[in-house]
Design a protein around this motif. Structure first.
Motif, mmCIF file in Angstrom:
data_model
loop_
_atom_site.group_PDB
_atom_site.id
_atom_site.type_symbol
_atom_site.label_atom_id
_atom_site.label_comp_id
_atom_site.label_asym_id
_atom_site.label_seq_id
_atom_site.Cartn_x
_atom_site.Cartn_y
_atom_site.Cartn_z
ATOM 1 N N ARG A 1 46.352 32.591 70.598
ATOM 2 C CA ARG A 1 46.219 31.960 69.282
ATOM 3 C C ARG A 1 47.555 31.420 68.780
ATOM 4 N NH1 ARG A 1 43.860 36.003 65.179
ATOM 5 N NH2 ARG A 1 45.998 36.790 65.118
ATOM 6 N N ARG A 2 48.633 32.055 69.132
ATOM 7 C CA ARG A 2 49.954 31.611 68.678
ATOM 8 C C ARG A 2 50.235 30.173 69.097
ATOM 9 N NH1 ARG A 2 53.998 35.558 70.290
ATOM 10 N NH2 ARG A 2 55.498 34.030 69.514
ATOM 11 N N HIS A 3 49.632 29.724 70.201
ATOM 12 C CA HIS A 3 49.870 28.360 70.675
ATOM 13 C C HIS A 3 49.123 27.314 69.851
ATOM 14 C CE1 HIS A 3 51.904 30.269 73.902
ATOM 15 N NE2 HIS A 3 50.830 30.634 74.569
ATOM 16 N N PHE B 1 46.180 21.677 76.111
ATOM 17 C CA PHE B 1 47.182 22.425 76.882
ATOM 18 C C PHE B 1 46.606 23.062 78.150
ATOM 19 C CE2 PHE B 1 48.168 23.412 72.224
ATOM 20 C CZ PHE B 1 48.827 22.206 72.031
ATOM 21 N N SER B 2 45.581 22.433 78.710
ATOM 22 C CA SER B 2 44.913 23.019 79.879
ATOM 23 C C SER B 2 45.744 22.907 81.149
ATOM 24 C CB SER B 2 43.546 22.362 80.094
ATOM 25 O OG SER B 2 43.649 20.955 80.175
ATOM 26 N N ASP B 3 46.897 22.227 81.101
ATOM 27 C CA ASP B 3 47.801 22.269 82.246
ATOM 28 C C ASP B 3 48.548 23.597 82.296
ATOM 29 O OD1 ASP B 3 49.118 21.743 79.931
ATOM 30 O OD2 ASP B 3 50.084 19.895 80.597
ATOM 31 N N ILE C 1 52.760 20.984 72.030
ATOM 32 C CA ILE C 1 52.594 19.536 72.211
ATOM 33 C C ILE C 1 53.837 18.964 72.882
ATOM 34 C CG2 ILE C 1 52.372 17.326 71.013
ATOM 35 C CD1 ILE C 1 50.747 18.799 68.856
ATOM 36 N N LEU C 2 55.007 19.349 72.375
ATOM 37 C CA LEU C 2 56.254 18.865 72.976
ATOM 38 C C LEU C 2 56.359 19.295 74.433
ATOM 39 C CD1 LEU C 2 59.300 19.136 70.543
ATOM 40 C CD2 LEU C 2 58.234 17.100 71.514
ATOM 41 N N PHE D 1 45.749 17.617 72.751
ATOM 42 C CA PHE D 1 46.168 18.619 71.767
ATOM 43 C C PHE D 1 45.041 18.846 70.770
ATOM 44 C CE2 PHE D 1 47.231 14.735 69.586
ATOM 45 C CZ PHE D 1 47.152 15.009 68.228
ATOM 46 N N PRO D 2 45.055 19.963 70.039
ATOM 47 C CA PRO D 2 43.878 20.361 69.255
ATOM 48 C C PRO D 2 43.766 19.661 67.910
ATOM 49 C CG PRO D 2 45.591 22.014 69.080
ATOM 50 C CD PRO D 2 46.088 21.011 70.076
#
Length: 519
Positions: free
Chosen positions: A482-484, A438-440, A500-501, A331-332
């Protein structure tokens, strides 16, 4: 002669009650000793084994039905006796019915031979309902969610959503992601351990580059996804802040500075595993921790099961340091100078961005020295600075640049990728062994540029070779995803908290817990 005949009739029919027999046996799918009098096992009844996965989970709540019926006849003649034996053998054959890979085996009882004037009850059907554990019920629902996601991925059908419908090349499979997200909203439950005291537990920073630790802990503890009943939980959250451990326990003057910090983590795992059965039940596989501090991966090694089995949500997602994309979550790292996104979102159009590429940052780690060696104060198009000149705005430079360089420092994580997305600048990743957030779900190549470290000398040639049309596509896609990466004080759908969840949800979907049977 007549008395002799009467005596013969008496012996032939007078003792008919003594000639009757009865058996009563329940037949299950075990194939074990099915005779009522302890006789030999029936070789023609065997156990039924089924190989299955999600289909088995869908059918696991089917009832098991057993039938008990009673028929009778009397041997009046030799012919009738023969017919009775044939009927007896026919009724001994098992009736096997198959439905959704759950097999019900029923077998009518052997015929009884009672007296002619005996009263018999009608056939009785008994329905025995198997009791399933809460964990088994949870696994059934997860199986249904897997099937729904798979169906969406294969069929291409997509559910309407008034807020947002993922689409475009930024997603590996937008329809599968959308269905998975909706299933998460419907089913996912997280149990947060209440043990531990602040400031080490249930607390964390909210304004530094490690702000995601504090933000996530707070939002998780107030989220609709939280359940107070651990029996209903799919995963268990360990509310530990690695940043707080480092801040309050780390002693820079001690040679053994790792030991107290690792012992804190070990003591907490021992506490919850001794008080609750859930850690030992899965060996930590359905538990997760979250750490944005660089030392998160190292501290997780304090407990072997935590490092090996648990879901570790990490900013420092470095595969060379043990990060496993199949079970861990990237996560970022997000820097919120004022604690919120206020004033950080937005930037001018591509035509008003005069700088080709920009970077400003300290000289640390193995990659930044290479970048500064080749480009610091060397070219007006590639603005690379160790420190910005006085009066020059960092965020102003981001908004005036087409590409924003994101090299690793001591560790692979950096807030620069999110800063670029916030300001409409296309991120340029200069990293080794890094798994992007979130690269999955997200295809980073569709909205960013990845440049190998050994190509840093060719940086201007690579970026200038990207056409205007291609650049506009990259920037437009970056604005859409960007919303993510947005941090909301009250979490909004599809924002960074929910992403993340969702990443944790995906790992739980792919997990098979130890101790459960899967046919």
């Amino acid at each position: 002669m007549i008395p002799f005949i009467l005596i013969s009739i008496y012996f032939a029919f007078g003792n008919s009650k003594n000639s009757s027999f009865s058996t009563s046996t329940w037949f299950f799918s075990s194939g074990k000793n099915i005779s009522g009098d302890g006789g030999d096992e029936r070789p023609d009844l065997v156990a039924v084994a089924v190989n299955g996965g999600a289909d088995r989970e869908e059918a696991i709540l089917e009832d098991y039905s057993f039938f008990n019926s009673s028929n009778s006849f009397s041997p009046l003649t030799a012919e009738a006796d023969q017919e009775s034996q044939e009927e007896f053998q026919e009724n001994q054959k098992p009736v096997i019915t198959q439905k959704n890979e759950t097999f019900n085996i029923s077998l009518e009882k052997p015929h009884e031979l009672p007296s002619l004037n005996e009263t018999h009850a009608l056939p009785i059907e008994l329905k025995i309902k198997k009791k399933f554990t809460n964990l088994e019920k949870l696994e059934v629902k997860l199986g249904k969610a897997r099937a729904a996601i798979k169906e969406a991925a294969v069929s291409g059908n997509q559910t309407d959503d008034s807020d947002y419908v993922p689409s475009g090349p930024m997603y590996w499979n937008p329809k599968a992601f959308h269905r998975s997200y909706l299933e998460m909203e419907k089913e996912f439950k997280v149990f947060v351990y209440e043990e531990g005291e602040q400031p080490i537990f249930h607390n964390g920073p909210c304004k530094s580059i490690y702000a995601m630790e504090g933000n996530f802990i707070y939002q998780m503890e107030t989220s609709k996804f939280r359940t107070r009943d651990p029996e209903k939980a799919h995963v268990f959250f360990l509310p530990i802040s690695v940043t707080s451990i480092v801040h309050f326990i780390y002693d820079r003057n001690s040679r053994e500075h790792w030991n107290p910090m690792k012992q804190t983590l070990t003591d907490y795992i021992n506490l919850v595993s001794g008080k609750y059965p859930y850690w030992n039940r899965s060996l930590g596989a359905d538990h997760f921790m979250l750490a944005c501090h660089d030392w998160g991966p190292e501290l997780s090694k304090a407990v072997p099961e935590l490092f090996k089995n648990s879901i570790r949500a990490l900013c420092n997602a470095n595969t060379s340091e043990g990060f496993k994309p199949s079970k861990d979550v990237s996560f970022p790292e997000i820097l919120l100078p004022g604690g919120t996104m206020n004033g950080l979102i937005g930037g001018p159009s591509p035509s008003r961005r005069s700088i080709l590429a920009f970077f400003a940052g300290g000289l640390h780690g193995p990659i930044r020295p290479i970048l500064l060696e080749h480009w610091e104060n060397k070219d007006d198009d590639i603005q690379v600075h160790r420190y910005l000149p006085k009066g020059v705005s960092y965020y102003g430079m981001l908004r005036n640049s087409k590409f924003c360089l994101c090299p690793s420092g001591y560790e692979v994580a950096s807030p620069r990728m999110v800063e670029a997305l916030y300001t409409g600048c296309v991120p340029v990743l200069l990293k080794d062994h890094y798994v992007p957030p979130f690269s999955d779900v997200l295809n980073w190549k569709s909205f960013s540029v990845e440049v190998p470290v050994d190509r840093i000398p060719d940086l201007k040639k690579i970026l200038a070779g990207i056409s205007t049309r291609q650049y506009i596509r990259l920037q437009r896609r970056g604005k859409q995803v960007r919303r993510h990466f947005e941090v909301n004080m009250i979490p909004q759908r599809y924002d960074v908290f929910h992403m993340i969840l969702h990443s944790v949800w995906l790992r739980r979907l792919n997990m098979r817990l130890h101790g459960l049977e899967y046919l």
